[in-house]
Scaffold this motif. Structure first.
Motif, short mmCIF file in Angstrom:
data_model
loop_
_atom_site.label_atom_id
_atom_site.label_comp_id
_atom_site.label_asym_id
_atom_site.label_seq_id
_atom_site.Cartn_x
_atom_site.Cartn_y
_atom_site.Cartn_z
N MET B 27 -17.20 106.34 32.85
CA MET B 27 -17.71 106.05 31.51
C MET B 27 -19.23 105.91 31.56
O MET B 27 -19.94 106.35 30.68
CB MET B 27 -17.11 104.74 30.98
CG MET B 27 -15.70 104.86 30.48
SD MET B 27 -15.44 106.13 29.24
CE MET B 27 -16.35 105.51 27.84
N PHE B 28 -19.71 105.29 32.63
CA PHE B 28 -21.15 105.05 32.77
C PHE B 28 -21.88 106.39 32.90
O PHE B 28 -22.92 106.61 32.28
CB PHE B 28 -21.40 104.19 34.01
CG PHE B 28 -22.84 103.79 34.19
CD1 PHE B 28 -23.31 102.65 33.58
CD2 PHE B 28 -23.70 104.55 34.97
CE1 PHE B 28 -24.63 102.27 33.74
CE2 PHE B 28 -25.02 104.18 35.13
CZ PHE B 28 -25.49 103.03 34.52
N HIS B 57 -26.69 95.27 27.54
CA HIS B 57 -27.47 95.71 28.70
C HIS B 57 -27.52 97.23 28.79
O HIS B 57 -27.39 97.79 29.87
CB HIS B 57 -26.89 95.15 30.00
CG HIS B 57 -26.66 93.67 29.96
ND1 HIS B 57 -27.68 92.78 29.73
CD2 HIS B 57 -25.52 92.93 30.10
CE1 HIS B 57 -27.18 91.55 29.73
NE2 HIS B 57 -25.89 91.62 29.94
N LEU B 58 -27.66 97.89 27.67
CA LEU B 58 -27.62 99.35 27.70
C LEU B 58 -28.87 99.93 28.35
O LEU B 58 -28.94 101.11 28.63
CB LEU B 58 -27.47 99.91 26.28
CG LEU B 58 -26.14 99.58 25.62
CD1 LEU B 58 -26.14 100.03 24.17
CD2 LEU B 58 -24.99 100.23 26.36
N ASP B 59 -29.88 99.07 28.57
CA ASP B 59 -31.10 99.58 29.20
C ASP B 59 -30.98 99.59 30.72
O ASP B 59 -31.85 100.09 31.42
CB ASP B 59 -32.32 98.78 28.75
CG ASP B 59 -32.08 97.28 28.82
OD1 ASP B 59 -33.02 96.51 28.59
OD2 ASP B 59 -30.93 96.88 29.12
N ALA B 60 -29.88 98.99 31.24
CA ALA B 60 -29.67 99.02 32.69
C ALA B 60 -29.07 100.36 33.07
O ALA B 60 -27.90 100.61 32.84
CB ALA B 60 -28.74 97.88 33.11
N THR B 61 -29.89 101.25 33.62
CA THR B 61 -29.39 102.57 33.97
C THR B 61 -29.59 102.81 35.46
O THR B 61 -30.14 101.97 36.17
CB THR B 61 -30.15 103.66 33.19
OG1 THR B 61 -31.54 103.41 33.32
CG2 THR B 61 -29.76 103.69 31.74
N GLY B 62 -29.13 103.96 35.93
CA GLY B 62 -29.25 104.29 37.35
C GLY B 62 -28.21 103.53 38.16
O GLY B 62 -27.38 102.80 37.62
N PHE B 66 -25.93 100.36 37.15
CA PHE B 66 -24.47 100.48 37.11
C PHE B 66 -23.81 99.29 37.77
O PHE B 66 -22.93 98.66 37.21
CB PHE B 66 -24.03 101.79 37.78
CG PHE B 66 -22.57 101.81 38.08
CD1 PHE B 66 -21.65 101.89 37.05
CD2 PHE B 66 -22.11 101.72 39.38
CE1 PHE B 66 -20.29 101.89 37.32
CE2 PHE B 66 -20.75 101.70 39.65
CZ PHE B 66 -19.84 101.80 38.62
N PHE B 67 -24.27 98.97 39.00
CA PHE B 67 -23.62 97.86 39.69
C PHE B 67 -23.89 96.55 38.99
O PHE B 67 -23.03 95.68 38.91
CB PHE B 67 -24.06 97.81 41.16
CG PHE B 67 -23.34 98.84 41.99
CD1 PHE B 67 -21.98 98.67 42.26
CD2 PHE B 67 -23.97 99.96 42.44
CE1 PHE B 67 -21.28 99.62 42.98
CE2 PHE B 67 -23.28 100.92 43.17
CZ PHE B 67 -21.93 100.75 43.44
#
Lengths: 533, 312
Positions: B27-28, B57-62, B66-67
Motif C-alpha cells: 500500500m505504501f 504522517h503522509l509526509d513520511a516517505t522513503g 515507511f518503517f
C-alpha cells in the motif's frame, strides 16, 4: 461414534449460518405499505456532514434537509432570502445580514447571529482542516487564520450587531456575496456542536443539529442509511412528507434495480449503463432537468505541442459534439460551445464562435498551418465512465485531422492531476466542473485565473484576471455581467480549454412518490416531494 | 494433538505480522496522493491538505518513513487501536459494521455449496454416466464459465426486478431472505467446484479395495456409501471448502457491490481506491486470521475423517 461426529461437523456451518441469520433480522424499512413509511432517496456515503467540511453531493443532499440556507435560488437562478430577512450593502464591501425571527435549532435553541459567526470562523480556521475553508477567503481577516499556527481564531470582518443581525466586511468589494451565501459552507452551527469555543465535538457529524425542515432521527448509519424526520417547529415552507431515508448505495446499478422494483423511491442519477433503457423502463417516472455541470477538454498550455491557440481551436473544430451527445450520452447531455453553463444569468450561446462549430475541412487546414502534433493524446480517469466518449472523440480526431490519436486512462483522477502538476506529458486531459453558486465568476475565477484553485493548465492572461476582478468589484449586477462576458470573450480567443458538454440531471423515481424535483446542484428538493396516494 | 494446535497458533502470530508488513509495504509503495484521491475531482484546499498530512504522517516517505509509519501502526495495533480512515472514521467501527454481514453472506454461500454441491456430487459419483451425472456436468461447466460480474446482475434483474421473487438489494442489515439470492450467486462457483470434487472423489473410492470388502461382507449399499465412501471422499472437499471460506469473504467484491451489501469486499475495494493504507491492512489482517484459522480447522478435521492421520 465417528459417524455422528462427522455429521456434527457437517452440520456446524449450517447451524451457525441459521443462527447468525436469525439474530440479524434488523430489517430495513425499505418498503412498508403504510402512508407513514419513509421516502427513500439514493445517496453515496458522505465524506462528512459538517457544513464547513461538506463539498460533495451526497453530504450536501443530506444537509439541505437538516439546514436552511440564508438564500436560495429562484427559477432564474437569482438569489432570494430564506433564513435571512435581508442581506444588504451600500458598497458591496460591508454587508449587513438580518436574520428572520423564529428559526430554532432542532434542540430548541433560538438561532442567533453568533451561531453563524462561530460556524464561519470554525470553517476558516486552517488547523481545523475544513474542506470549504477557501469559501471564507473574501472575508476581511481571513489570512490571519491560515498557516500552521494562525495569528487569530476569529475573522476581523465578522461583527455581531444584535441577536439577529451581524455585519460581514469583505477584504475587497464583491458583488456576488449575497449569491454566494446559498452555499453549504455558510450554514450556522449551534452552541451544542462545540465542546469549547472553536472546538467541534467529534460526535456532531454523527447527528448534525441544524435549523432546517428536517431533523435527524438517530445517527448516521455509515454505509447504510441516514434517517431524518420533519421538524415541526420549522417556520419556513413545510415539507409534504414526514420521514425521509437517505439510503446509501455503493453502486448506481444496484439502486436502479431497486427503483424498478419500487424498493427505492428516488434515484438522482440514472447509471450510464441504463440510459438507453431507462425511458422505457420508467415511463413518465424518468425525468431530466437542467444542471450546472460542465465537461471540457483541458490542455497543458506549457507543453509546446499544444501551446498554440490555433492547434487547440483546430482540435475543437474537428470534434462533432452533437454526434457524441447523441450516440454516447443518448441525449442526457447538451453540446457546449460556451465557457459558462446555460443556467447562469449572463450566459450567451456559442461564445466559442467558429471554434465551436464542427468543420472538419477548416480544422484540418488550421491544424496543419499551426503545426499541431502528429499524435494527440487524451488522458482521462478510468474510474468515471469516460472511456466511451473519449474513444469516440479520439476516433473523430483521427478521421478529421488525419493524425494519430489515442485515449489513455489513468486509474484515478488524483493520478491524472499528480501527473499534470509534475508537468509529465499527458496530452490533453478531461475535466469537469460543477458550480458552487450560480454566478459566472464561479466558473471563470477558479478555472482560468492565474492563481485559480483548479487551473491545472498553466493558463495565465493578465487581461483576463483584471476583467474578472473588475467584475467582482462592480457596482451593479449588470455591470458585473458585462465584465465577466468580456473575460469570457478572451477565453474564446485563447482557447485554453475546449468546451464539450453541459450536463443535465437525469433521474428516476418509484411509483410511490410524485413531484420529484432536482436543483442545479444535483440535489432532490426535499420540501416539494410528495407521497403518491 | 493439543501441542500441535499450540504450535500452529504460535506460527500464526508470525504469519500475521509478516502479512501486515507486506500488505503495508504494498500500500505504501502504491500510494500516490491519497488526499486528492479522497477529494475526487475537486481541488483540495491547502488547509485540508496540511491537516491530513500532519494527522496521518503522509509526509513520511522513503524507507525510513515507511518503517516509521509501519511501527507507528503496529504500536497502536498492539494497543487494540486500528487507527482512523482518511475520512476520520475509526477503522475498528468500519470493520465491526462490515464483518458480520460478510460472514453471514459467506456462510450462506458455503451452506449452499455444501448442501447442493456435496449431495449432488455424491449422487453423480454413484451413478456415473447417468443422465443426472451428465446434466450436472453441463450445468457446472456453465456456472464455472460465467463470471460473477455477469451472473450477479442477471440474477438480480430476473429474480429481483422482473419476477420479484427476492428483494433486488440487501442493504447493511439484511434479513436472511434478502441475503439468500446474493448468497446463492456467491456460492454458485464454490458449488460447482465442490460438486466436481465430490463426484471424482466418490467415483474413485467406490473402486477401492475396502468397498469391495464391505460389499462381500454383505453390507447394504447405503451404509457403504454413507459411512465408508463418504468419509474418505470428503477429505479433498473439506480442504477446498476450508480455504473457500476465506475466498468467499475477500472475493465478494462484485457480489457485494451488485446487491449493495456494505461488507468486507466493498470496504477493501474502497480502501484500495482511496489509497487508505491502514484500512486495507486492517481488513487484510482479519482476513489472514480467517484463512489461518480455517486452515487449522481443516487440518484437525483430517484426523476426524481419516483415522490414519495422527498429529503429534
Amino acid at each position: 461414534m465417528r459417524v455422528r461426529r462427522l455429521a456434527a461437523w457437517t452440520a456446524l456451518p449450517l447451524a451457525v449460518t441459521l443462527g447468525l441469520a436469525a439474530c440479524g433480522s434488523g430489517g430495513d424499512g425499505g418498503s412498508g405499505g403504510s402512508g407513514n413509511s419513509a421516502v427513500s432517496i439514493q445517496i453515496g456515503e458522505p465524506k462528512h456532514l459538517v457544513p464547513t467540511n461538506t463539498t460533495e453531493t451526497a453530504g450536501a443532499q443530506v444537509l439541505t434537509g437538516l439546514f436552511s440556507p440564508l438564500v436560495d435560488y429562484d427559477a432564474q437562478n437569482k438569489p432570494y432570502e430564506v433564513a435571512a430577512q435581508s442581506i444588504t450593502s451600500s458598497d458591496n464591501k460591508v454587508w449587513t445580514i438580518k436574520l428572520k425571527d423564529g428559526f430554532t435549532f432542532h434542540n430548541g435553541q433560538k438561532v442567533t447571529s453568533e451561531d453563524y459567526i462561530n460556524a464561519w470562523n470554525y470553517g476558516a480556521y486552517a488547523p481545523n482542516g475544513q474542506d470549504s475553508n477557501y469559501f471564507f477567503e473574501k472575508i476581511a481577516g481571513y489570512p490571519d487564520l491560515q498557516g500552521k499556527e494562525p495569528k487569530a481564531k476569529e475573522m476581523s470582518g465578522l461583527k455581531k450587531v444584535d441577536d439577529l443581525t451581524f455585519t460581514v466586511t469583505l477584504a475587497e468589494p464583491y458583488i456576488d456575496f449575497r449569491t454566494m451565501l446559498g452555499y453549504t459552507a455558510f450554514y450556522p452551527m449551534p452552541e451544542a456542536a462545540f465542546s469549547a469555543p472553536g472546538v467541534l465535538k467529534d460526535s456532531y457529524e454523527q447527528a448534525p443539529i441544524g435549523q432546517g425542515p428536517f431533523k435527524m432521527k438517530g445517527t448516521w448509519q455509515h454505509d447504510s442509511k441516514i434517517d431524518v424526520e420533519r421538524y415541526d417547529a420549522y417556520p419556513g415552507e413545510k415539507p409534504k412528507v414526514q420521514n425521509i431515508e437517505f439510503r446509501i448505495y455503493q453502486q448506481l446499478t444496484a439502486a436502479y434495480a431497486d427503483v424498478l422494483a419500487d424498493n427505492l423511491d428516488v434515484l438522482p442519477t440514472i447509471p450510464s449503463e441504463s440510459l438507453s433503457t431507462a425511458p422505457t423502463d420508467l415511463g413518465d417516472r424518468y425525468q431530466t432537468s437542467p444542471m450546472s455541470s460542465f465537461q471540457f477538454l483541458a490542455f497543458p498550455t506549457f507543453d509546446k505541442d499544444y501551446s498554440s491557440p490555433d492547434v487547440r481551436k483546430a482540435i475543437s473544430m474537428a470534434i462533432d459534439r452533437d454526434e457524441i451527445t447523441k450516440s454516447v450520452f443518448k441525449g442526457s447531455q447538451q453540446s457546449a460551445r460556451s465557457f459558462v453553463s446555460p443556467v447562469l444569468p449572463g450566459y450567451r450561446e456559442n461564445t466559442a464562435g467558429k471554434a465551436g462549430e464542427f468543420n472538419p475541412t477548416e480544422a484540418k487546414k488550421l491544424y496543419q498551418a499551426a503545426g499541431g502534433p502528429k499524435k494527440i493524446v487524451i488522458s482521462y480517469n478510468g474510474d468515471g465512465g469516460h472511456k466511451d466518449w473519449v474513444d469516440a472523440t479520439v476516433n473523430q480526431l483521427k478521421a478529421n485531422l488525419g493524425v494519430d490519436a489515442v485515449g489513455v486512462a489513468e486509474p484515478k483522477f488524483a493520478d491524472l492531476l499528480t501527473k499534470v502538476e509534475k508537468k509529465t506529458p499527458v496530452g490533453a486531459f478531461r475535466m469537469g466542473w460543477v458550480m458552487d453558486y450560480p454566478t459566472m465568476e464561479d466558473y471563470l475565477g477558479p478555472l482560468y485565473s492565474t492563481n485559480g484553485s483548479s487551473n491545472y493548465y498553466g493558463y495565465s492572461n493578465p487581461e483576463f484576471d483584471r476583467l474578472v476582478k473588475e467584475g467582482s468589484a462592480a457596482k451593479t449586477q449588470d455591470e458585473a455581467i458585462a465584465k465577466y462576458q468580456q473575460a469570457e470573450d478572451i477565453l474564446a480567443k485563447d482557447m485554453p480549454v475546449i468546451p464539450l458538454r453541459f450536463g443535465e440531471n437525469v433521474f428516476g423515481h418509484s411509483s410511490k412518490v410524485k413531484n420529484v424535483q432536482m436543483d442545479l446542484f444535483q440535489r432532490v428538493n426535499l420540501v416539494k416531494i410528495e407521497a403518491a396516494s | 494433538m493439543f501441542r500441535y494446535i499450540l504450535r500452529r497458533l504460535l506460527q500464526m502470530v508470525l504469519a500475521f505480522f509478516g502479512t501486515t508488513l507486506i500488505v503495508y509495504a504494498l500500500m505504501f509503495a502504491g500510494q500516490g496522493d491519497p488526499i486528492q484521491a479522497l477529494a475526487g475531482e475537486r481541488p483540495v484546499t491547502a488547509a485540508q491538505r496540511a491537516y491530513l498530512t500532519e494527522k496521518y504522517h503522509l509526509d513520511a516517505t522513503g524507507v525510513g518513513g515507511f518503517f516509521y509509519r509501519y511501527f507507528d501502526y503496529v504500536k497502536s495495533l498492539l494497543q487494540g487501536d486500528l487507527g482512523q480512515s482518511l475520512t476520520g472514521r475509526q477503522i475498528g467501527d468500519i470493520l465491526q459494521a462490515a464483518w458480520p454481514v460478510t460472514l453471514k453472506l459467506a456462510l450462506i454461500a458455503l451452506a449452499v455449496a455444501i448442501i447442493f454441491g456435496v449431495s449432488a456430487g455424491v449422487v453423480a459419483g454413484i451413478r456415473r454416466a447417468s443422465i443426472f451425472d451428465n446434466s450436472t456436468l453441463v450445468l457446472t461447466l456453465l456456472v464455472l464459465g460465467i463470471p460473477t460480474i455477469v451472473l450477479a446482475p442477471l440474477a438480480q434483474f430476473f429474480l429481483g426486478v422482473k419476477w420479484q421473487l427476492f428483494p433486488p438489494t440487501a442493504g447493511s442489515q439484511p434479513t436472511f431472505y434478502a441475503l439468500l439470492l446474493p448468497g446463492i450467486v456467491l456460492g454458485s462457483l464454490s458449488l460447482a467446484t465442490a460438486l466436481r470434487l465430490t463426484r471424482t472423489s466418490v467415483a474413485e473410492n467406490l473402486r477401492a479395495d475396502y468397498v469391495r470388502t464391505a460389499r462381500s461382507k454383505g453390507l447394504v449399499k447405503r451404509r457403504i456409501v454413507t459411512v465408508h465412501v463418504l468419509r474418505n471422499s470428503l477429505i479433498p472437499v473439506v480442504t477446498f471448502l476450508g480455504v473457500e471460506l476465506g475466498n468467499l469473504m475477500s472475493g465478494a467484491i462484485i457480489t457485494e457491490g451488485v446487491f449493495n451489501i456494505p461488507g468486507v469486499g466493498f470496504n477493501l475495494f474502497r480502501g484500495i481506491r482511496t489509497e487508505d493504507g491502514p484500512l486495507v491492512v486492517g481488513i487484510v489482517s482479519v482476513l489472514v486470521v480467517v484463512y489461518l484459522v480455517s486452515n487449522l480447522v481443516v487440518d484437525v478435521l483430517y484426523a476426524v475423517l481419516d483415522p490414519r492421520i495422527r498429529y503429534e
